[in-house]
Design a protein around this motif. Structure first.
Motif, PDB file in Angstrom:
ATOM      1  N   VAL A   1     -28.961  -3.085  -0.450  1.00 15.25           N
ATOM      2  CA  VAL A   1     -28.348  -2.064  -1.264  1.00 15.25           C
ATOM      3  C   VAL A   1     -26.836  -2.618  -1.394  1.00 15.25           C
ATOM      4  CG1 VAL A   1     -30.069  -0.302  -1.070  1.00 15.25           C
ATOM      5  CG2 VAL A   1     -28.046  -0.572   0.635  1.00 15.25           C
ATOM      6  N   TYR A   2     -26.028  -1.944  -2.099  1.00 14.90           N
ATOM      7  CA  TYR A   2     -24.510  -2.357  -2.236  1.00 14.90           C
ATOM      8  C   TYR A   2     -23.746  -1.228  -2.600  1.00 14.90           C
ATOM      9  CZ  TYR A   2     -26.232  -7.226  -2.966  1.00 14.90           C
ATOM     10  OH  TYR A   2     -26.900  -8.318  -3.097  1.00 14.90           O
ATOM     11  N   GLU A   3     -22.582  -0.981  -1.896  1.00 10.71           N
ATOM     12  CA  GLU A   3     -21.637   0.255  -2.150  1.00 10.71           C
ATOM     13  C   GLU A   3     -20.409  -0.212  -1.844  1.00 10.71           C
ATOM     14  OE1 GLU A   3     -22.295   3.068   1.008  1.00 10.71           O
ATOM     15  OE2 GLU A   3     -21.981   1.493   2.480  1.00 10.71           O
ATOM     16  N   PRO A   4     -19.499   0.446  -2.575  1.00  9.92           N
ATOM     17  CA  PRO A   4     -18.029   0.096  -2.454  1.00  9.92           C
ATOM     18  C   PRO A   4     -17.374  -0.245  -1.298  1.00  9.92           C
ATOM     19  CG  PRO A   4     -18.239   1.642  -4.198  1.00  9.92           C
ATOM     20  CD  PRO A   4     -19.300   1.746  -3.229  1.00  9.92           C
ATOM     21  N   ALA A   5     -16.580  -1.313  -1.061  1.00  9.10           N
ATOM     22  CA  ALA A   5     -16.096  -1.258   0.095  1.00  9.10           C
ATOM     23  C   ALA A   5     -14.596  -0.473   0.206  1.00  9.10           C
ATOM     24  CB  ALA A   5     -15.624  -2.885   0.505  1.00  9.10           C
ATOM     25  N   ASP A   6     -13.911  -0.131   1.413  1.00  8.12           N
ATOM     26  CA  ASP A   6     -12.710   0.660   1.303  1.00  8.12           C
ATOM     27  C   ASP A   6     -11.713  -0.318   1.207  1.00  8.12           C
ATOM     28  OD1 ASP A   6     -14.191   3.028   1.983  1.00  8.12           O
ATOM     29  OD2 ASP A   6     -14.150   2.506   4.062  1.00  8.12           O
ATOM     30  N   ILE A   7     -11.276  -0.687  -0.284  1.00  3.27           N
ATOM     31  CA  ILE A   7     -10.434  -1.449  -0.496  1.00  3.27           C
ATOM     32  C   ILE A   7      -9.538  -0.972  -1.579  1.00  3.27           C
ATOM     33  CG2 ILE A   7     -11.811  -2.695  -2.022  1.00  3.27           C
ATOM     34  CD1 ILE A   7     -10.094  -5.455  -1.336  1.00  3.27           C
ATOM     35  N   ASP A   8      -8.332  -0.995  -1.579  1.00  2.00           N
ATOM     36  CA  ASP A   8      -7.329  -0.596  -2.562  1.00  2.00           C
ATOM     37  C   ASP A   8      -6.328  -1.949  -2.985  1.00  2.00           C
ATOM     38  OD1 ASP A   8      -5.688   0.583  -4.131  1.00  2.00           O
ATOM     39  OD2 ASP A   8      -4.249   1.710  -2.768  1.00  2.00           O
ATOM     40  N   ILE A   9      -7.010  -2.316  -4.373  1.00  2.00           N
ATOM     41  CA  ILE A   9      -6.548  -3.638  -4.909  1.00  2.00           C
ATOM     42  C   ILE A   9      -5.070  -3.261  -5.446  1.00  2.00           C
ATOM     43  CG2 ILE A   9      -6.986  -5.590  -6.369  1.00  2.00           C
ATOM     44  CD1 ILE A   9      -9.849  -4.698  -5.968  1.00  2.00           C
ATOM     45  N   ARG A  10      -4.305  -4.189  -5.031  1.00  2.36           N
ATOM     46  CA  ARG A  10      -2.719  -4.022  -5.916  1.00  2.36           C
ATOM     47  C   ARG A  10      -2.370  -5.486  -5.557  1.00  2.36           C
ATOM     48  NH1 ARG A  10       0.066   1.303  -2.939  1.00  2.36           N
ATOM     49  NH2 ARG A  10      -1.696   2.748  -3.499  1.00  2.36           N
ATOM     50  N   VAL A  11      -1.834  -5.904  -6.970  1.00  2.00           N
ATOM     51  CA  VAL A  11      -1.464  -7.377  -6.810  1.00  2.00           C
ATOM     52  C   VAL A  11      -0.142  -7.234  -7.818  1.00  2.00           C
ATOM     53  CG1 VAL A  11      -1.685  -9.604  -7.935  1.00  2.00           C
ATOM     54  CG2 VAL A  11      -3.535  -8.421  -7.011  1.00  2.00           C
ATOM     55  N   THR A  12       0.939  -7.523  -7.149  1.00  2.99           N
ATOM     56  CA  THR A  12       2.189  -7.570  -7.768  1.00  2.99           C
ATOM     57  C   THR A  12       2.722  -8.810  -7.571  1.00  2.99           C
ATOM     58  OG1 THR A  12       3.438  -6.465  -5.953  1.00  2.99           O
ATOM     59  CG2 THR A  12       2.696  -5.126  -7.773  1.00  2.99           C
ATOM     60  N   ILE A  13       3.544  -9.454  -8.503  1.00  2.00           N
ATOM     61  CA  ILE A  13       4.580 -10.778  -8.263  1.00  2.00           C
ATOM     62  C   ILE A  13       5.602 -10.611  -8.728  1.00  2.00           C
ATOM     63  CG2 ILE A  13       4.434 -13.085  -8.948  1.00  2.00           C
ATOM     64  CD1 ILE A  13       1.589 -13.058  -9.400  1.00  2.00           C
ATOM     65  N   PRO A  14       6.746 -10.662  -7.696  1.00  2.00           N
ATOM     66  CA  PRO A  14       6.576 -10.919  -6.398  1.00  2.00           C
ATOM     67  C   PRO A  14       6.017  -9.709  -5.604  1.00  2.00           C
ATOM     68  CG  PRO A  14       8.836 -10.275  -6.885  1.00  2.00           C
ATOM     69  CD  PRO A  14       8.222 -10.449  -8.172  1.00  2.00           C
ATOM     70  N   GLU A  15       5.421  -9.749  -4.603  1.00  2.00           N
ATOM     71  CA  GLU A  15       4.595  -9.186  -3.740  1.00  2.00           C
ATOM     72  C   GLU A  15       5.633  -7.720  -3.291  1.00  2.00           C
ATOM     73  OE1 GLU A  15       1.954  -8.611   0.171  1.00  2.00           O
ATOM     74  OE2 GLU A  15       3.105 -10.337  -0.195  1.00  2.00           O
ATOM     75  N   ARG A  16       5.046  -6.533  -3.694  1.00  2.00           N
ATOM     76  CA  ARG A  16       5.679  -5.277  -3.230  1.00  2.00           C
ATOM     77  C   ARG A  16       5.049  -4.465  -2.149  1.00  2.00           C
ATOM     78  NH1 ARG A  16       9.956  -7.283  -5.539  1.00  2.00           N
ATOM     79  NH2 ARG A  16      10.032  -7.110  -7.650  1.00  2.00           N
ATOM     80  N   ARG A  17       5.566  -3.896  -1.237  1.00  2.00           N
ATOM     81  CA  ARG A  17       4.986  -3.231  -0.139  1.00  2.00           C
ATOM     82  C   ARG A  17       5.647  -1.812  -0.106  1.00  2.00           C
ATOM     83  NH1 ARG A  17       2.143  -5.767   3.984  1.00  2.00           N
ATOM     84  NH2 ARG A  17       1.418  -7.936   3.294  1.00  2.00           N
ATOM     85  N   HIS A  18       5.287  -1.137  -1.267  1.00  2.00           N
ATOM     86  CA  HIS A  18       5.598   0.325  -1.360  1.00  2.00           C
ATOM     87  C   HIS A  18       5.097   1.363  -0.226  1.00  2.00           C
ATOM     88  CE1 HIS A  18       6.756  -0.305  -5.689  1.00  2.00           C
ATOM     89  NE2 HIS A  18       7.813  -0.859  -4.912  1.00  2.00           N
ATOM     90  N   GLU A  19       3.657   0.747   0.388  1.00  2.00           N
ATOM     91  CA  GLU A  19       2.951   1.619   1.125  1.00  2.00           C
ATOM     92  C   GLU A  19       3.517   1.684   2.574  1.00  2.00           C
ATOM     93  OE1 GLU A  19       1.338  -2.754   1.790  1.00  2.00           O
ATOM     94  OE2 GLU A  19       1.957  -1.172  -0.057  1.00  2.00           O
ATOM     95  N   VAL A  20       4.351   0.355   2.728  1.00  2.00           N
ATOM     96  CA  VAL A  20       4.944   0.264   3.950  1.00  2.00           C
ATOM     97  C   VAL A  20       6.127   1.324   4.163  1.00  2.00           C
ATOM     98  CG1 VAL A  20       6.556  -1.004   5.500  1.00  2.00           C
ATOM     99  CG2 VAL A  20       4.497  -1.879   4.459  1.00  2.00           C
ATOM    100  N   LEU A  21       6.897   1.454   3.059  1.00  2.00           N
ATOM    101  CA  LEU A  21       8.093   2.410   2.980  1.00  2.00           C
ATOM    102  C   LEU A  21       7.485   3.864   2.911  1.00  2.00           C
ATOM    103  CD1 LEU A  21      10.980   2.922   2.345  1.00  2.00           C
ATOM    104  CD2 LEU A  21      10.804   2.497   0.139  1.00  2.00           C
ATOM    105  N   ALA A  22       6.340   4.206   2.127  1.00  2.00           N
ATOM    106  CA  ALA A  22       5.908   5.330   2.064  1.00  2.00           C
ATOM    107  C   ALA A  22       5.357   5.952   3.413  1.00  2.00           C
ATOM    108  CB  ALA A  22       4.709   5.466   1.130  1.00  2.00           C
ATOM    109  N   GLY A  23       4.870   4.798   4.210  1.00  2.00           N
ATOM    110  CA  GLY A  23       4.360   5.325   5.708  1.00  2.00           C
ATOM    111  C   GLY A  23       5.514   5.814   6.439  1.00  2.00           C
TER     112      GLY A  23
END
Length: 238
Positions: free
Chosen positions: A80-102
């Motif tokens: 059986v299959y189920e979604p993995a705990d993953i949040d896909i975000r691709v930006t070029i160039p890379e952004r790390r808004h989650e770091v700043l938010a944290g």
């Protein structure tokens, strides 16, 4: 170069059948069998198994063997299959808004009534950077670091965090990308101060005492420059 997991995940979804099965499994809110996934997109069970395992390899799905509905039947337990705990975000160039938010969330939680929110954010950023630097030092075990060796280690670390470092000289490292852009454009004093504290903390955690982080903004680049403590930084602004 290590492949970016987010890009690999997006590449795995560049197929209509995989997109359909992935969407079906996310909507199901429960583990889905190969037969169910195959029926959802109108293909054979064997072909569905191939595409589902590709999604597992890309980190988008988790798979295991489980009796459907908790009912054990004669024969092999289905996969059986189920979604993995993953949040896909691709930006070029890379952004790390989650770091700043944290950093900002931790600052709000740490600040007491009447405390300076900006000062709290800078303090948290320094601590986060120090934790990152200490973890990298424990991993790499570099020993005592001179300026050039420290900058080489820092360059590799910052490349993995989206800063796009470039060596201008053996003793100077410029950061071509700000992972916190465009938030830095909205509140440059706040975000650049957090970024400076984060990178300074990182150097502290690495025990890179011969390197310093200075505010030296240039258009289109990160506001911080890393250089030998004995070198004269370019266009320093405070």
């Amino acid at each position: 170069m290590t492949p970016d997991p987010a890009i690999s995940a997006v590449a795995a979804l560049d197929d209509a059948l995989r997109q359909g099965m992935y969407a079906h499994i996310r909507r199901a809110r429960r583990p889905v069998t190969r037969d169910e996934a195959a029926a959802a997109v109108g293909i054979s069970r064997k072909l569905a198994a191939f595409h589902l395992d590709k999604l597992v390899d890309a980190g988008l799905l988790r798979a295991r063997y489980e009796a459907v509905g908790g009912i054990r039947k004669v024969g092999r337990t289905p996969k059986v299959y189920e979604p993995a705990d993953i949040d896909i975000r691709v930006t070029i160039p890379e952004r790390r808004h989650e770091v700043l938010a944290g950093i900002l969330v931790d600052a709000v939680l740490a600040a007491g009534e009447g405390d300076d929110a900006r000062a709290a954010a800078v303090q948290v950023a320094g601590r986060r950077g120090a934790e990152l630097g200490a973890a990298e030092r424990a991993r790499a075990r570099p020993g005592r670091l001179g300026a050039e060796r420290a900058l080489t280690l820092v360059e590799s670390l910052l490349a993995r965090h989206g800063f796009e470092p470039g060596r201008e000289s053996p003793t100077c490292l410029r950061l071509r990308n700000c992972p916190f852009h465009p938030l830095a454009a909205q509140a440059p004093d706040l975000v650049c101060g957090i970024n400076h504290a984060f990178l300074s903390g990182m150097l502290t955690g690495l025990a890179a005492t011969r390197v310093r982080a200075v505010l030296a903004p240039r258009p289109g680049e990160c506001c911080v420059e890393l250089s030998s403590a004995a070198a004269k930084p370019s266009d320093i602004q405070t």
